[in-house]
Structure formats: structure tokens, C-alpha cells
Design a protein around this motif. Structure first.
Motif, short mmCIF file in Angstrom:
data_model
loop_
_atom_site.label_atom_id
_atom_site.label_comp_id
_atom_site.label_asym_id
_atom_site.label_seq_id
_atom_site.Cartn_x
_atom_site.Cartn_y
_atom_site.Cartn_z
N ARG A 1 0.85 -1.19 0.00
CA ARG A 1 0.00 0.00 0.00
C ARG A 1 0.88 1.24 0.00
O ARG A 1 1.72 1.42 0.88
N LEU A 2 0.72 2.08 -1.01
CA LEU A 2 1.52 3.29 -1.16
C LEU A 2 0.91 4.44 -0.37
O LEU A 2 -0.22 4.35 0.11
N TYR A 3 1.63 5.54 -0.29
CA TYR A 3 1.23 6.68 0.53
C TYR A 3 -0.10 7.30 0.12
O TYR A 3 -0.80 7.89 0.94
N ASP A 4 -0.49 7.17 -1.15
CA ASP A 4 -1.74 7.77 -1.61
C ASP A 4 -2.92 6.79 -1.60
O ASP A 4 -3.99 7.10 -2.07
N GLY A 5 -2.70 5.58 -1.06
CA GLY A 5 -3.76 4.59 -0.98
C GLY A 5 -3.80 3.61 -2.14
O GLY A 5 -4.55 2.64 -2.10
N SER A 6 -3.00 3.84 -3.18
CA SER A 6 -2.95 2.88 -4.29
C SER A 6 -2.05 1.71 -3.90
O SER A 6 -1.34 1.77 -2.90
N ASP A 7 -2.10 0.65 -4.68
CA ASP A 7 -1.39 -0.59 -4.34
C ASP A 7 -0.46 -1.03 -5.45
O ASP A 7 -0.70 -0.76 -6.63
N ILE A 8 0.58 -1.76 -5.06
CA ILE A 8 1.39 -2.57 -5.97
C ILE A 8 1.09 -4.01 -5.58
O ILE A 8 1.27 -4.40 -4.44
N GLY A 9 0.64 -4.80 -6.52
CA GLY A 9 0.33 -6.20 -6.22
C GLY A 9 -1.16 -6.42 -6.18
O GLY A 9 -1.93 -5.58 -6.60
N PRO A 10 -1.56 -7.57 -5.70
CA PRO A 10 -0.81 -8.60 -4.97
C PRO A 10 0.11 -9.42 -5.88
O PRO A 10 -0.20 -9.67 -7.03
N ILE A 11 1.24 -9.81 -5.31
CA ILE A 11 2.25 -10.61 -6.00
C ILE A 11 2.66 -11.74 -5.05
O ILE A 11 2.77 -11.52 -3.84
#
Length: 118
Positions: free
Chosen positions: A12-22
Motif C-alpha cells: 500500500r503506497l502513501y496515496d492509498g494505491s497498491d502494488i500487487g498482490p504478488i
């Protein structure tokens, strides 16, 4: 690789967006996760980490150490069979720290005001 050795992580990034799930192997280190985060970081963000040391991973309120593996951190994650583990990503660029720190000599001098009570 056996299925039980894989954990599904979302960042979870600082702006609420995500990388993943991986899916990651439980033998992956936190440093390896940080490298992957930096390589997959969305380029349209205002803050972009330049290297893995600019990133801190937080899970269950604890900052994860680079040398630890996911399996060593597993007690922190808890037991979530088949669940996705969300980690929070904090970006703290190393160059920003030196720019924001000011030496005492560089601070503007203000006129001093003194009071005397008689």
C-alpha cells in the motif's frame, strides 16, 4: 516451489494505491521486496524512490529489517491461510533529509526581545 512456501503480498503506497498482490517465496528477504517495489513503482506518482534504501516496509506496526526473510517476519504477519498480506510503504528519500536539515548558522537571526520585571 511448494505452494505453502508462497505468500501473497500487496504493498500500500502513501496515496492509498497498491502494488500487487504478488506471490513471493517465504525465503525472499525484505531487501528483495524493496528492490521489486522500486522497480515497479508507478512513474506518475509525485514521490518516487530512487533506490531500495529510500523505502521502509511496515507490517503490523513494525518496520521490517532488510536482512530478514518473509518467513522470519511471519509471526509479525500472523497466520492468514490463503490471505493477502498488506504492507505499508513509506518513502523517505535520503537526499531530502540533507536538504531539509539546516545548520544553526544558516537560520535567520531575529531581533531579540527582553523583559525585565521590577
Amino acid at each position: 516451489m511448494p505452494e505453502e512456501d508462497l505468500l501473497e503480498l500487496r504493498f500500500r503506497l502513501y496515496d492509498g494505491s497498491d502494488i500487487g498482490p504478488i506471490r513471493y517465496s517465504s525465503s525472499s528477504t525484505v531487501a528483495m521486496l524493496k528492490e521489486r517495489i522500486v522497480s515497479e513503482w508507478p512513474r506518475d506518482k509525485q514521490i518516487i524512490p530512487k533506490m531500495a534504501n529510500d523505502v521502509k516496509l511496515i507490517s503490523a506496526g513494525k518496520i521490517l529489517e532488510n536482512s530478514r526473510t518473509i518467513s522470519q517476519c511471519k509471526p509479525t504477519f500472523g497466520e492468514l491461510p490463503g490471505g493477502i498480506i498488506t504492507m505499508h510503504v513509506v518513502v523517505q528519500p535520503s537526499s531530502t533529509k540533507s536538504k531539509t536539515e539546516k545548520k544553526v548558522d544558516e537560520l535567520p537571526q531575529k531581533a531579540a526581545c527582553y523583559c525585565s520585571i521590577l
